[in-house]
Design an enzyme around this catalytic site. Sequence first.
Site, mmCIF file in Angstrom:
data_model
loop_
_atom_site.group_PDB
_atom_site.id
_atom_site.type_symbol
_atom_site.label_atom_id
_atom_site.label_comp_id
_atom_site.label_asym_id
_atom_site.label_seq_id
_atom_site.Cartn_x
_atom_site.Cartn_y
_atom_site.Cartn_z
ATOM 1 C CB SER A 63 -0.968 -0.050 1.185
ATOM 2 O OG SER A 63 -1.945 0.942 1.106
ATOM 3 C CE LYS A 103 -5.121 -2.029 0.399
ATOM 4 N NZ LYS A 103 -5.302 -0.648 -0.082
ATOM 5 C CD GLN A 143 -8.916 0.190 -0.011
ATOM 6 O OE1 GLN A 143 -7.828 0.457 0.469
ATOM 7 N NE2 GLN A 143 -9.058 -0.406 -1.183
#
Length: 486
Positions: free
Chosen positions: A313, A338, A342
């Site tokens: 991430s 990733k 979100q």
Amino acid sequence: MKRKVVALLMVLSLVIGAGGMYGWMKWSQNDQSIGNAGTVNELKSTKAPVNQDEEFAKLQKTYQLISSRYYQKVSSDKLLEGAIDGMVKTLKDPYSVYMDEDTASQFTQSLDSSFEGIGTEVSMVDGKVTVIAPFKDSPAERSGVKPNDQIVSVDGKSLEGLDLYKAVLKIRGKKGSTVTLGIKRKGVNDTLKIDVKRDTIPIETVYSNVQKVDGKKIGVLNITSFSEDTGSDFKKKLSDLEGQDIQGLVIDVRGNPGGYLDAVDSMLKEIIPEGKPFVQIQDRKGNKQRFVSELKEKKDYPIVGLVDGGSASASEIMAGALKEAGGYPLVGEKTFGKGTVQQTIDLGDGSNIKLTLAKWLTPDGNWIHKKGIKPNYAVKQPAYFYSSPLSIEKPLAYDMNSEQVKTAQKMLKGLGFDPGRSDGYFDEKTETAVTAFQKANKLTPSGKIDQKTAGEIESKIITQVRNKKNDLQLQTALEIAANKKN
């Protein structure tokens, strides 16, 4: 009850029209975050528009039919919770999750606070609770939990059928208590049983030190996650290192599962020069927002990034920016992969939904989701770094053949007691190596690996792993930083 209905309508509008939500998102320190795999991010609440229309008629009719005609009385709250949860699950996105009020209340701890647990980042991958990375020096790391481990049971009870957050609540617990994890690991046939003693997980996320390499001072910044204070801590410690006249810098995000976007944003603006975007955010329609630094010139010293399979991430945003926007080399192993964004939305009744609203791209426009970022210099650690914990139910002895024997052989070789093989068969050379180890460590020289011998082997291995001189990835990065021209 009305609030539950409103919450359901809000989720419907989100799932049907998530693209509209992205238009409200703004890169700022108040309301935007890259979701780190498997945890609830503390984002500013965003009210979703409620828009009742014909698309809801089928759902409303089903609700009314079950409420009035089903042969047993059914809780209206459970019906609505199930409807919301079911819609989110149809997305088949491990990073989009609905949490009811009870679950959400236990996940309101932000990344800037400590918590009690085992210290590992997890996500739901192919229906399995999967470790992204254990936190640095956490109980999980010390017990031998590795990235990509699948946690299939907790204290002997299967996690099958539980969603991610309910599973995590079983793993968490009070400081000092012990939890037994059932672990499935790639390359290991048996389910491993790993005991982890829960502890308080500390909030410090940036560690710094100076290493001497070829007569040069190389600064090392190890970032364990991207929390609310990580950006400011990074800036302060970088300034401290520069005050010591460092001649190179290594930025280590190995095992870092991610965190707040504004943290990595502020850090990249300290080291990435203007010109190229350091990250791009793309919505469902293909529209891109490009984010750039205003730094006029590169640092006057070389920078090297350190990554591995636990870098995910926001760590991958850092890695991609170093490699593609800064032209700085990466050392280590391919990152997790990733590449989605979100946002957590408060549904007004204590429950919330964390929904994937966009994807992020590297400076060159690459989407690394499920692919990861390959380092410029691929370096693996010594084999014993990847060893599974030794779980001894009965002593390992001559003529046995098992995964545990294989693990012990790798560890013994790493400690300088070469068993001559590492295929899991306990032969005479393995027995000799075990006896030599026992004598060297004042244990009864039985040639068998009982719990006491296994514990001593693991203890010595942990010491080896923590010795920076044995960290081949770090040593390679230091050498590159010391000898690379900026």
